[in-house]
Structure formats: structure tokens, C-alpha cells
Motif scaffolding. Structure first.
Motif, mmCIF file in Angstrom:
data_model
loop_
_atom_site.group_PDB
_atom_site.id
_atom_site.type_symbol
_atom_site.label_atom_id
_atom_site.label_comp_id
_atom_site.label_asym_id
_atom_site.label_seq_id
_atom_site.Cartn_x
_atom_site.Cartn_y
_atom_site.Cartn_z
ATOM 1 N N GLY A 54 -2.367 1.549 -4.838
ATOM 2 C CA GLY A 54 -1.585 2.756 -5.089
ATOM 3 C C GLY A 54 -1.815 3.210 -6.511
ATOM 4 N N GLY A 55 -0.889 4.033 -7.005
ATOM 5 C CA GLY A 55 -1.007 4.531 -8.374
ATOM 6 C C GLY A 55 -0.106 3.756 -9.324
ATOM 7 N N ASP A 56 -0.031 4.237 -10.557
ATOM 8 C CA ASP A 56 0.792 3.566 -11.569
ATOM 9 C C ASP A 56 2.268 3.517 -11.140
ATOM 10 N N GLY A 57 2.718 4.544 -10.428
ATOM 11 C CA GLY A 57 4.113 4.597 -9.985
ATOM 12 C C GLY A 57 4.423 3.473 -9.007
ATOM 13 N N THR A 58 3.507 3.200 -8.081
ATOM 14 C CA THR A 58 3.709 2.123 -7.113
ATOM 15 C C THR A 58 3.686 0.769 -7.821
ATOM 16 N N LEU A 59 2.749 0.629 -8.743
ATOM 17 C CA LEU A 59 2.665 -0.615 -9.512
ATOM 18 C C LEU A 59 3.973 -0.836 -10.283
ATOM 19 N N ASN A 60 4.500 0.241 -10.851
ATOM 20 C CA ASN A 60 5.767 0.156 -11.574
ATOM 21 C C ASN A 60 6.876 -0.363 -10.645
ATOM 22 N N GLU A 61 6.925 0.193 -9.444
ATOM 23 C CA GLU A 61 7.972 -0.244 -8.508
ATOM 24 C C GLU A 61 7.788 -1.710 -8.149
ATOM 25 N N VAL A 62 6.532 -2.154 -7.979
ATOM 26 C CA VAL A 62 6.277 -3.545 -7.585
ATOM 27 C C VAL A 62 6.718 -4.504 -8.696
ATOM 28 N N ILE B 224 0.832 -1.208 0.000
ATOM 29 C CA ILE B 224 0.000 0.000 0.000
ATOM 30 C C ILE B 224 0.862 1.251 0.000
ATOM 31 N N ASN B 225 0.576 2.155 -0.938
ATOM 32 C CA ASN B 225 1.202 3.485 -0.865
ATOM 33 C C ASN B 225 0.181 4.412 -0.185
ATOM 34 N N PRO B 226 0.374 4.678 1.138
ATOM 35 C CA PRO B 226 -0.634 5.467 1.865
ATOM 36 C C PRO B 226 -0.764 6.882 1.309
ATOM 37 N N ASN B 227 0.316 7.373 0.680
ATOM 38 C CA ASN B 227 0.311 8.757 0.185
ATOM 39 C C ASN B 227 -0.121 8.886 -1.264
ATOM 40 N N SER B 228 -0.492 7.769 -1.913
ATOM 41 C CA SER B 228 -0.897 7.895 -3.323
ATOM 42 C C SER B 228 -2.089 8.842 -3.399
ATOM 43 N N SER B 229 -2.073 9.641 -4.459
ATOM 44 C CA SER B 229 -3.099 10.668 -4.649
ATOM 45 C C SER B 229 -3.329 11.483 -3.366
ATOM 46 N N SER B 230 -2.226 11.926 -2.778
ATOM 47 C CA SER B 230 -2.246 12.790 -1.577
ATOM 48 C C SER B 230 -3.116 12.233 -0.452
ATOM 49 N N SER C 289 -3.255 9.120 -8.886
ATOM 50 C CA SER C 289 -3.775 10.345 -9.495
ATOM 51 C C SER C 289 -4.153 10.095 -10.951
ATOM 52 N N SER C 290 -3.343 9.298 -11.646
ATOM 53 C CA SER C 290 -3.614 9.156 -13.078
ATOM 54 C C SER C 290 -4.292 7.843 -13.459
ATOM 55 N N ASN C 291 -3.963 6.743 -12.783
ATOM 56 C CA ASN C 291 -4.660 5.456 -12.968
ATOM 57 C C ASN C 291 -4.778 5.023 -14.434
ATOM 58 N N ASP C 292 -3.676 5.115 -15.165
ATOM 59 C CA ASP C 292 -3.737 4.753 -16.583
ATOM 60 C C ASP C 292 -3.896 3.249 -16.806
ATOM 61 N N THR D 182 4.362 1.506 1.902
ATOM 62 C CA THR D 182 5.573 2.117 1.342
ATOM 63 C C THR D 182 5.825 3.441 2.063
ATOM 64 N N GLN D 183 7.112 3.730 2.240
ATOM 65 C CA GLN D 183 7.451 4.957 2.982
ATOM 66 C C GLN D 183 8.254 5.951 2.158
ATOM 67 N N TYR D 184 8.833 5.475 1.068
ATOM 68 C CA TYR D 184 9.690 6.358 0.269
ATOM 69 C C TYR D 184 9.801 5.798 -1.147
ATOM 70 N N GLU D 185 10.359 6.595 -2.028
ATOM 71 C CA GLU D 185 10.554 6.183 -3.417
ATOM 72 C C GLU D 185 11.409 4.910 -3.479
ATOM 73 N N GLY E 113 5.452 7.311 -15.792
ATOM 74 C CA GLY E 113 5.327 8.611 -15.122
ATOM 75 C C GLY E 113 6.469 8.925 -14.166
ATOM 76 N N GLU E 114 7.289 7.931 -13.816
ATOM 77 C CA GLU E 114 8.457 8.207 -12.962
ATOM 78 C C GLU E 114 9.628 8.547 -13.882
ATOM 79 N N THR E 115 10.605 9.296 -13.379
ATOM 80 C CA THR E 115 11.684 9.767 -14.251
ATOM 81 C C THR E 115 13.045 9.369 -13.681
ATOM 82 N N VAL F 262 -3.015 17.279 -13.580
ATOM 83 C CA VAL F 262 -1.711 17.912 -13.422
ATOM 84 C C VAL F 262 -0.866 17.696 -14.677
ATOM 85 N N TYR F 263 -0.950 16.502 -15.276
ATOM 86 C CA TYR F 263 -0.152 16.214 -16.481
ATOM 87 C C TYR F 263 -0.576 17.150 -17.616
ATOM 88 N N LEU F 264 -1.893 17.311 -17.744
ATOM 89 C CA LEU F 264 -2.401 18.162 -18.814
ATOM 90 C C LEU F 264 -1.963 19.616 -18.593
#
Ligand SMILES: Nc1ncnc2c1ncn2[C@@H]1O[C@H](COP(=O)(O)OP(=O)(O)OP(=O)(O)O)[C@@H](O)[C@H]1O
Length: 308
Positions: A65-73, A6-12, A92-95, A38-41, A286-288, A173-175
Motif C-alpha cells: 500500500g502507500g505511506d498511509g496504510t503503513l502508518n495505520e499498520v 493489502i490496500n487494494p485501492n492505494s494509488s487508485s 501515490s507518494s511513497n516517501d 483493507t476496506q476502510y480508513e 499525510g493523514e490528518t 497532487v501534494y505539489l
């Protein structure tokens, strides 16, 4: 046994609110589970690695979580044959959820994970970027270089995402930042090699995206018709577009109509190597992770066993 990441901070903070709902339901249904936050990147990668080390054999890993958390997993899973992957979107984006039509209502998504209708084998992508040494990273939806990656760099450091998330509008935000970035577009000159055979050169490249799923950036349909089960990357390359016209590109991408433009090259392949005349931002879901002038993107077919 279900292992929730779980990313507790996903989507603020939506992540923790959704988890409170899910946790209650798991107790009611007497489901055995583990839960890690999760606690950090990069933490979700470490947690997924730990689960794979600790629990041998078939297991269910469920990402909240969001796409970023899924990417990390997916970057932490070593043996995909032993994993059923479930997803409860709270980003936030849920693509990915948009592409697979996974419900954004947490209890509905949970019920799907606990009583799956089916599971499907999904492709994933891998990007290798060359700096002093080559590094690789898996992605689930999209990866690439150029303008959209520069937008992601700005999203990462922007306070706007948090502000918009407060109104449930984080995906915009992306737009918003894509429009801002239009005023400082920096084009690339790039040589591409498709499937190790076909070489081509493009001047004034705006972006090159390797897509597994149709969407990136919170619903921008960069790759209309992309099929995450066909073992192919859908590549979208935008080049030779006058700066003034670039403005008109965004509305066409929202509806996936950009692929009809003369300045857009859109094709399927298994792999693409890109060498540009200077370093540019790259993005994965979405991560860089880096800036690079030499990247390779390939599709790994039908590896992720996803609960749907
Ligand atoms: N506890 C945490 N606090 C802050 N950031 C975190 C935490 N845990 C993970 N992260 C970082 O936040 C990044 C983004 O999280 P995530 O994708 O879940 O949500 P999001 O950005 O709101 O959604 P989306 O990626 O769909 O836009 C993760 O890739 C990770 O690096």
C-alpha cells in the motif's frame, strides 16, 4: 509465514493490480502466507492488531500500500520485537520507499522481502495532540502542523489525486494543492519547548514538521540528511516569511535548500512541544487525524525491524 496486508485501492487501484502479480509469484514459489485486504480508513490498524493477537512469536508482516496504510499498520503493532516488517510500495507518494530506496517494482520488492539482504532497526515518531483529552498516534515518516498539514487536509477530500493517479502522477497532487494553498496561508504564533528544556517563541509560523525520514508530500525534501536510525527528530520550522515570498519556498523544499534560508529553523532533538494561538490541522504521514493548538512530537529510537 508471511502476513500480507493489502490496500487494494492505494494509488487508485494500483494496490490490487500489484497484489495479483504478487499472489501469482507466491504460488509459484510455494510460499505460505495469509492475505487481508483493507476496506476502510483505520482497517489496517485493526488487521495488524488481529495478526499480533492471533500469531504469537516472531512473524513477518508485509504491507502492500502507500505511506498511509503503513502508518495505520505501525499503529496496530503492539510488540515490535516479534515483527519483521516488509514493504511493497503501491501508494501515490511513497516517501518511505524513496528514503529507504525500496524498489517500486512489485516483484523486485517482493524478492527483497522473501530473500532479505538485511534488516534494519528504524526509529518511528509519536505525536500527541491535545483536544478535550490527549490522543497519540505513531508515524513512520513525518508529522506536524500548519501549512503542509492544511495541504494534506485538502488532498484527503480532493478528486484530483484520483485523476492524477490515472496517469501515474498521483504524487504531484501534494505539489499542485500546495501551490493552491499558498493563496490562503494562515500563520500561527507558536511557543515551542525543545527536549523539555529550551523554550522559544515564533511569530507568523507557516509550518512546523517533525521528520524521521527526509521526505514528505511525494518527494518534498523537508528534512535533508534526516537519518531514520539516529534516534532524533529533524524539526523544520518556517516563520516570519512574507506571504509573497512563501511562493518561492516550494522550489527550495523540493531540493532541500530551504534549510539555508534565514526564516527556516532546522534542528535535531528528541522531542518538541508546540503550543499555538489557535487550532490548526495536524498530519501524520499525510493523514490528518485532527485539528489542535497543542501538540507534542517525539522520536522513539530503533524500534521497527524493517526488512531491506
Ligand atoms: N479499501 C479502501 N478503500 C478506500 N480507502 C482505503 C481502503 N483501505 C484503506 N483506505 C484508506 O486509504 C488511505 C491511503 O491509502 P494508501 O496510503 O495505501 O494509498 P495512497 O493514499 O494512494 O498513497 P500515499 O499515502 O503514499 O499517498 C489509508 O490510510 C486508509 O485510510
Amino acid at each position: 509465514m508471511y502476513h500480507f496486508l493489502i490496500n487494494p485501492n492505494s494509488s487508485s487501484g494500483k494496490g490490487i493490480r500489484y497484489w495479483q502479480i504478487i499472489e501469482k509469484e507466491l504460488e509459484v514459489q510455494n510460499i505460505s502466507y495469509t492475505a487481508d485486504f483493507t476496506q476502510y480508513e483505520g482497517h489496517a490498524t485493526e488487521l495488524a492488531e488481529e495478526i499480533c493477537r492471533k500469531y504469537k512469536g516472531i512473524k513477518n508482516i508485509v504491507v502492500l500500500g502507500g505511506d498511509g496504510t503503513l502508518n495505520e499498520v505501525i499503529n496496530g503493532i503492539d510488540n515490535y520485537d516479534e515483527v519483521f516488517l516488509g514493504y511493497i510500495p503501491s501508494g501515490s507518494s511513497n516517501d518511505l520507499a524513496r528514503s529507504l530506496k525500496i524498489s517500486k517494482k512489485p516483484l523486485k520488492a517482493l524478492s527483497n522481502v522473501l530473500k532479505p539482504n538485511k534488516f534494519t532497526y528504524l526509529d518511528y515518531g509519536e505525536i500527541t495532540y491535545h483536544k478535550k483529552e490527549a490522543k497519540s498516534r505513531k508515524f513512520i515518516c513525518s508529522s506536524g502542523t500548519g501549512y503542509d498539514a492544511s495541504v494534506c487536509v485538502e488532498v484527503q477530500s480532493s478528486e484530483l489525486k484520483k485523476k492524477l493517479n490515472r496517469f501515474g502522477a498521483g504524487k504531484f497532487v501534494y505539489l499542485a494543492l500546495a501551490i493552491k494553498q499558498l493563496f490562503k496561508v494562515d500563520f500561527l504564533n507558536s511557543t515551542i519547548l525543545i527536549d523539555g528544556i529550551k523554550k522559544d517563541h515564533f511569530k507568523n509560523v507557516l509550518l512546523i514538521s517533525g521528520m524521521i525520514h527526509p521526505f514528505e508530500g511525494g518527494g518534498l525534501m523537508m528534512a535533508p540528511g534526516a537519518d531514520p536510525r539516529d534516534g532524533k527528530l529533524n524539526v523544520c520550522l518556517v516563520h516570519g516569511m512574507p506571504q509573497a515570498i512563501v511562493m518561492l519556498l516550494l522550489p527550495t523544499i523540493i531540493f532541500g535548500k530551504h534549510i539555508k534560508l534565514k526564516t527556516v529553523k532546522y534542528f535535531k532533538c528528541s522531542s518538541i512541544e508546540i503550543i499555538s494561538d489557535r487550532e490548526a490541522a495536524i498530519h501524520t504521514d499525510g493523514e490528518t487525524p485532527a485539528f489542535s493548538s497543542h501538540i507534542s512530537i517525539r522520536c522513539i529510537p530503533k524500534k521497527i525491524r524493517m526488512i531491506l
